[in-house]
Enzyme design. Structure first.
Site, PDB file in Angstrom:
ATOM      1  N   GLU A 126      30.362  47.050  33.595  1.00  0.00           N
ATOM      2  CA  GLU A 126      30.422  46.140  35.400  1.00  0.00           C
ATOM      3  C   GLU A 126      30.050  47.285  35.878  1.00  0.00           C
ATOM      4  OE1 GLU A 126      33.941  43.338  34.469  1.00  0.00           O
ATOM      5  OE2 GLU A 126      34.299  45.933  34.554  1.00  0.00           O
ATOM      6  N   HIS A 129      37.274  49.365  40.825  1.00  0.00           N
ATOM      7  CA  HIS A 129      37.234  48.668  39.853  1.00  0.00           C
ATOM      8  C   HIS A 129      38.101  48.747  39.500  1.00  0.00           C
ATOM      9  CE1 HIS A 129      37.451  45.474  37.590  1.00  0.00           C
ATOM     10  NE2 HIS A 129      36.861  45.827  36.648  1.00  0.00           N
ATOM     11  N   HIS A 146      42.251  47.976  37.069  1.00  0.00           N
ATOM     12  CA  HIS A 146      43.223  46.701  36.353  1.00  0.00           C
ATOM     13  C   HIS A 146      44.237  47.211  36.810  1.00  0.00           C
ATOM     14  CE1 HIS A 146      39.706  47.302  33.472  1.00  0.00           C
ATOM     15  NE2 HIS A 146      39.005  46.602  34.406  1.00  0.00           N
ATOM     16  N   HIS A 163      42.547  39.446  36.191  1.00  0.00           N
ATOM     17  CA  HIS A 163      40.891  40.482  35.550  1.00  0.00           C
ATOM     18  C   HIS A 163      41.557  41.950  36.119  1.00  0.00           C
ATOM     19  CE1 HIS A 163      36.743  42.471  34.823  1.00  0.00           C
ATOM     20  NE2 HIS A 163      37.916  43.426  34.532  1.00  0.00           N
TER      21      HIS A 163
END
Length: 256
Positions: free
Chosen positions: A79, A98, A100, A178
């Site tokens: 990603e 990024h 979660h 996500h």
């Protein structure tokens, strides 16, 4: 080459990876990047952020296509296009996370938007955008909720922008089912925003759970509180650095 990057930046980057883990923003998954130039950025290789320890764990990528500068570089994150496309779309962005974080995911699947309700998170504004991968997938794509290519990364980057698509309007965009992407103009501020986004999400959920009306920030309150904390990482950064560098959990072998 990684060897040509300043030891100070490498040290700060590794500490940043550890801070994200210590504050529950990442576990074995998630990642941090920092821009090196208009055309390159730095990320760790494919590994848990808490375990990033030295130069050998780092890879330089091209903004243009998200591919490593060195064809023989260690395996990277699938990603990484979240990062490359954000840098490509918005030259002002210097760092990307990024995450979660579990506190933000309910807002990515609910009709209730995540909104600033905590004075440390005015940068969130009155409504954090939610990017839905289902609006981009084709029949040929793997519908695994991951941003595995430039097409998906570019679509996610647009969710951060204004109506013209030329300017970065949002510091955070949620990713349905996500997690989130967080952007900033410095490595310190992207860590700051990531931590306080997750805290704001938890506060908002708790307030909703209490019942009754929840008073969220007005537009002016968002702007003014965001301005007040625009340099906010200056104060907590030394504390967060001490916390990770004094912990036996983390290793930072870079020279500074």
């Amino acid at each position: 080459m990684v060897s040509q990057i300043s030891s100070e930046l490498i040290h700060k980057y590794i500490d940043g990876c550890h801070m994200l883990h210590q504050h529950g923003l990442v576990d074995a998954y998630g990642h941090l990047s920092v821009r090196l130039s208009p055309s390159t950025f730095l990320m760790s290789r494919y590994m848990a952020p808490a375990l990033v320890a030295g130069k050998e764990d780092l890879v330089i990528y091209k903004v243009e296509d998200g591919e490593p500068v060195d064809a023989n570089a260690p395996r990277g994150f699938s990603e990484r296009y979240i990062h490359s496309e954000a840098y490509k779309a918005y030259p002002s962005i210097t760092a990307v996370v990024h995450s979660h974080a579990l506190s933000v995911i309910p807002f990515s699947v609910s009709s209730t938007p995540m909104s600033a309700c905590f004075h440390m998170a005015g940068f969130l504004g009155q409504k954090v955008p939610v990017w839905d991968c289902d609006t981009v997938y084709t029949a040929e794509d793997s519908h695994d909720m991951l941003v595995r290519n430039n097409k998906l990364g570019a679509s996610l980057a647009r969710a951060l922008g204004d109506e013209t698509g030329q300017n970065c309007k949002h510091a955070v965009a949620l990713m349905r089912g996500h997690g989130m992407v967080v952007v900033a103009e410095s490595l310190e501020m992207v860590i700051f925003r990531s931590i306080y986004t997750a805290q704001n999400a938890q506060i908002q959920q708790n307030a909703i759970g209490i019942g009754g009306a929840v008073k969220l920030f007005s537009a002016k309150e968002c702007v003014d509180s965001a301005q007040k904390t625009s340099g906010g990482a200056v104060k907590p950064w030394p504390l967060w650095t001490q916390e990770v560098e004094k912990s036996n959990m983390y290793e930072n072998a870079s020279n500074c």
